[in-house]
Design a protein around this motif. Structure first.
Motif, PDB file in Angstrom:
ATOM      1  N   ILE A  24       0.875  -1.266  -0.021  1.00 13.67           N
ATOM      2  CA  ILE A  24      -0.088   0.009   0.081  1.00 13.67           C
ATOM      3  C   ILE A  24       0.788   1.283  -0.076  1.00 13.67           C
ATOM      4  N   TRP A  25       0.834   1.952  -1.123  1.00 15.72           N
ATOM      5  CA  TRP A  25       1.608   3.321  -1.275  1.00 15.72           C
ATOM      6  C   TRP A  25       0.793   4.546  -0.822  1.00 15.72           C
ATOM      7  N   ARG A  26       1.345   5.495  -0.065  1.00 10.92           N
ATOM      8  CA  ARG A  26       0.817   6.560   0.320  1.00 10.92           C
ATOM      9  C   ARG A  26       1.805   7.556   0.267  1.00 10.92           C
ATOM     10  N   PRO A  27       1.399   9.173   0.059  1.00 11.72           N
ATOM     11  CA  PRO A  27       2.373  10.074   0.281  1.00 11.72           C
ATOM     12  C   PRO A  27       2.604  10.294   1.759  1.00 11.72           C
ATOM     13  N   PRO A  28       4.030  11.033   2.047  1.00 10.55           N
ATOM     14  CA  PRO A  28       4.117  11.033   3.863  1.00 10.55           C
ATOM     15  C   PRO A  28       3.282  11.789   4.445  1.00 10.55           C
ATOM     16  N   ALA A  64      -0.103  10.371   6.452  1.00 14.25           N
ATOM     17  CA  ALA A  64       0.288   9.298   7.328  1.00 14.25           C
ATOM     18  C   ALA A  64      -0.916   9.104   8.348  1.00 14.25           C
ATOM     19  N   SER A  65      -1.532  10.115   8.804  1.00  7.11           N
ATOM     20  CA  SER A  65      -2.922  10.226   9.548  1.00  7.11           C
ATOM     21  C   SER A  65      -4.059   9.766   8.952  1.00  7.11           C
ATOM     22  N   SER A  66      -4.296   9.693   7.838  1.00  9.75           N
ATOM     23  CA  SER A  66      -5.479   9.507   6.954  1.00  9.75           C
ATOM     24  C   SER A  66      -5.950   8.119   7.175  1.00  9.75           C
ATOM     25  N   LEU A  67      -7.276   7.784   7.037  1.00 11.42           N
ATOM     26  CA  LEU A  67      -7.932   6.432   6.869  1.00 11.42           C
ATOM     27  C   LEU A  67      -7.540   5.994   5.640  1.00 11.42           C
ATOM     28  N   LEU A  68      -6.823   4.764   5.590  1.00 15.11           N
ATOM     29  CA  LEU A  68      -6.527   4.394   3.994  1.00 15.11           C
ATOM     30  C   LEU A  68      -7.678   3.521   3.667  1.00 15.11           C
ATOM     31  N   LEU A  69      -8.256   3.630   2.784  1.00 13.78           N
ATOM     32  CA  LEU A  69      -9.401   2.741   2.083  1.00 13.78           C
ATOM     33  C   LEU A  69      -9.025   2.207   0.677  1.00 13.78           C
ATOM     34  N   GLU A  70      -8.903   1.094   0.494  1.00 12.06           N
ATOM     35  CA  GLU A  70      -8.683   0.527  -0.540  1.00 12.06           C
ATOM     36  C   GLU A  70     -10.024   0.490  -1.615  1.00 12.06           C
ATOM     37  N   VAL A  71     -10.014   1.136  -2.604  1.00 12.93           N
ATOM     38  CA  VAL A  71     -11.209   1.115  -3.708  1.00 12.93           C
ATOM     39  C   VAL A  71     -10.676   0.592  -5.127  1.00 12.93           C
ATOM     40  N   PHE A  91     -10.116   1.968  19.553  1.00 15.53           N
ATOM     41  CA  PHE A  91      -8.569   2.206  19.703  1.00 15.53           C
ATOM     42  C   PHE A  91      -8.007   3.486  19.459  1.00 15.53           C
ATOM     43  N   MET A  92      -8.507   4.275  18.646  1.00 12.13           N
ATOM     44  CA  MET A  92      -7.914   5.518  18.382  1.00 12.13           C
ATOM     45  C   MET A  92      -8.176   6.695  19.149  1.00 12.13           C
ATOM     46  N   GLY A  93      -9.459   6.676  19.653  1.00 13.11           N
ATOM     47  CA  GLY A  93      -9.718   7.815  20.648  1.00 13.11           C
ATOM     48  C   GLY A  93      -9.532   9.195  20.184  1.00 13.11           C
ATOM     49  N   ARG A  94      -9.823   9.330  18.807  1.00 14.90           N
ATOM     50  CA  ARG A  94      -9.656  10.416  17.977  1.00 14.90           C
ATOM     51  C   ARG A  94     -10.559  10.715  16.897  1.00 14.90           C
ATOM     52  N   LYS A  95     -10.796  11.673  16.459  1.00  9.80           N
ATOM     53  CA  LYS A  95     -11.865  11.984  15.171  1.00  9.80           C
ATOM     54  C   LYS A  95     -10.739  11.718  14.002  1.00  9.80           C
ATOM     55  N   VAL A  96     -11.246  11.117  13.051  1.00 10.56           N
ATOM     56  CA  VAL A  96     -10.657  11.082  11.739  1.00 10.56           C
ATOM     57  C   VAL A  96     -11.325  11.715  10.874  1.00 10.56           C
ATOM     58  N   SER A  97     -10.418  12.899  10.073  1.00 13.25           N
ATOM     59  CA  SER A  97     -10.867  13.698   9.336  1.00 13.25           C
ATOM     60  C   SER A  97     -10.743  13.752   7.901  1.00 13.25           C
ATOM     61  N   ARG A  98      -9.631  12.743   7.373  1.00 12.24           N
ATOM     62  CA  ARG A  98      -9.414  12.586   5.976  1.00 12.24           C
ATOM     63  C   ARG A  98      -9.383  11.142   5.774  1.00 12.24           C
ATOM     64  N   THR A  99      -9.727  10.785   4.500  1.00 15.35           N
ATOM     65  CA  THR A  99      -9.788   9.382   3.957  1.00 15.35           C
ATOM     66  C   THR A  99      -8.813   9.895   2.671  1.00 15.35           C
ATOM     67  N   PHE A 100      -7.886   8.517   2.703  1.00 11.36           N
ATOM     68  CA  PHE A 100      -6.973   8.623   1.195  1.00 11.36           C
ATOM     69  C   PHE A 100      -7.200   7.289   0.751  1.00 11.36           C
ATOM     70  N   LEU A 101      -7.805   7.266  -0.624  1.00 12.21           N
ATOM     71  CA  LEU A 101      -8.183   6.014  -1.347  1.00 12.21           C
ATOM     72  C   LEU A 101      -7.060   5.401  -1.908  1.00 12.21           C
ATOM     73  N   THR A 102      -6.717   4.261  -1.731  1.00 11.11           N
ATOM     74  CA  THR A 102      -5.491   3.626  -2.207  1.00 11.11           C
ATOM     75  C   THR A 102      -5.563   3.014  -3.519  1.00 11.11           C
ATOM     76  N   GLY A 103      -4.286   2.681  -4.097  1.00 11.12           N
ATOM     77  CA  GLY A 103      -4.433   2.086  -5.481  1.00 11.12           C
ATOM     78  C   GLY A 103      -3.644   3.350  -6.191  1.00 11.12           C
ATOM     79  N   SER A 119      -6.662  11.130  -2.924  1.00  6.54           N
ATOM     80  CA  SER A 119      -6.243   9.786  -3.745  1.00  6.54           C
ATOM     81  C   SER A 119      -4.998  10.286  -4.796  1.00  6.54           C
ATOM     82  N   PHE A 120      -4.424   9.183  -4.808  1.00  6.99           N
ATOM     83  CA  PHE A 120      -3.510   9.628  -6.077  1.00  6.99           C
ATOM     84  C   PHE A 120      -4.088   9.436  -7.399  1.00  6.99           C
TER      85      PHE A 120
END
Length: 299
Positions: free
Chosen positions: A7-11, A14-21, A65-77, A107-108
């Motif tokens: 799974i590749w993502r930009p640096p 790092a804190s984004s939810l990584l969702l494979e689409v 587990f995270m105990g924090r709000k997630v504000s960004r999703t990064f679609l992978t691929g 996303s990319f």
């Protein structure tokens, strides 16, 4: 979670939810690229039921587990933005269903993915949360783009990213230092800076070309059709890119392909970045830089 291969993502994701689409790349012809060589197929869309199942799982995980709000999703691929408008909107609907506080979806993307959407669709996608695309333009050197079989030219970068500007969808560029080949890098960097100066990238990032034996480019070198820049040339090329950028943007060279990490905000940090690059060019030898390149066994 349904993750396939590496799974590749930009640096900065790092804190984004990584969702494979998607998995793999629709183009899959760039001569230098080996990122998706571990997949037994070229490109695959994830079933919508898998995407929804992953969002349900992520929702439980973040709550427990995270105990924090997630504000960004990064679609992978390699290029999920290639998906048709209706499918991207359906994915956005599911993201907001399970994460009502989600602010943006990134996303990319390939330059050619943008051509598949009308101006009205781009505006609607922005309204649904799509923002902060990462586009590997690589260069605005048309000769290099043709040789590497990128599937677009500098004029396409200008036209399609100009459409993103109009739609309000922000984006970052990645430049591939060394893509123009020996003796041509600084010209390629200047051409790329000239294109960037007509657009509004949030960030211009630089990665350094690292050539692997399973790439098409390696075979071109063996046939005598292309010659790699020296490592010192690559740093002169990065310097030419930084010097040529006249727009307010971030500049970064933070990936593993870079022997030295760089980050700054332009224009205020330009002198500092140029001074650092001058120091590398003048005081770090080619042998040391080449040893680093050879140590990068995988990106």
């Amino acid at each position: 979670m349904h993750y396939t291969g590496t799974i590749w993502r930009p640096p900065y994701e790092a804190s984004s939810l990584l969702l494979e689409v998607t998995a793999g790349c629709t183009h899959h012809r760039c001569k230098f690229c080996t990122l998706y060589a571990d997949l037994p197929f070229q490109f695959r869309m994830s079933p919508m039921e898998d995407i929804e199942a992953d969002l349900k799982e992520a929702q439980k995980m973040y709550r427990r587990f995270m105990g924090r709000k997630v504000s960004r999703t990064f679609l992978t691929g390699a290029n999920p933005f290639v998906l048709k408008y209706d499918r991207l909107m359906e994915i956005a609907g599911l993201v907001h269903k399970y994460f009502p506080g989600m602010e943006t979806i990134g996303s990319f993307a390939r330059v050619t993915d943008i051509t598949l959407k009308s101006d009205e669709e781009l505006a609607a996608l922005h309204g649904a949360g799509y923002d902060g695309l990462t586009i590997g333009i690589e260069t605005a050197d048309d000769e290099a783009l043709r040789f590497m079989d990128k599937g677009y030219l500098a004029a396409d970068i200008l036209e399609q990213c100009g459409r993103l500007d109009k739609a309000g969808i922000r984006y970052s560029f990645f430049y591939l230092t060394g893509i123009s080949g020996a003796g041509r890098g600084e010209d390629g960097a200047k051409a790329t800076a000239a294109v960037c100066n007509k657009l509004h990238p949030l960030l211009v990032g630089a990665n350094m070309l690292t050539i692997y034996p399973n790439s098409g480019l390696y075979q071109e070198i063996r046939r005598g059709n292309w010659k790699e820049e020296s490592e010192t040339e690559k740093y002169r090329e990065v310097r030419a890119l930084v010097e040529g950028l006249e727009i307010p943007t971030e500049f970064a060279a933070l990936g593993a392909s870079n022997a030295f990490q760089l980050h700054g905000v332009l224009p205020e940090d330009k002198k500092k970045l140029l001074a650092f690059l001058d120091d590398v060019i003048e005081n770090v030898g080619e042998d040391e830089l080449r040893r680093y390149r050879e140590s990068v066994h995988h990106l």
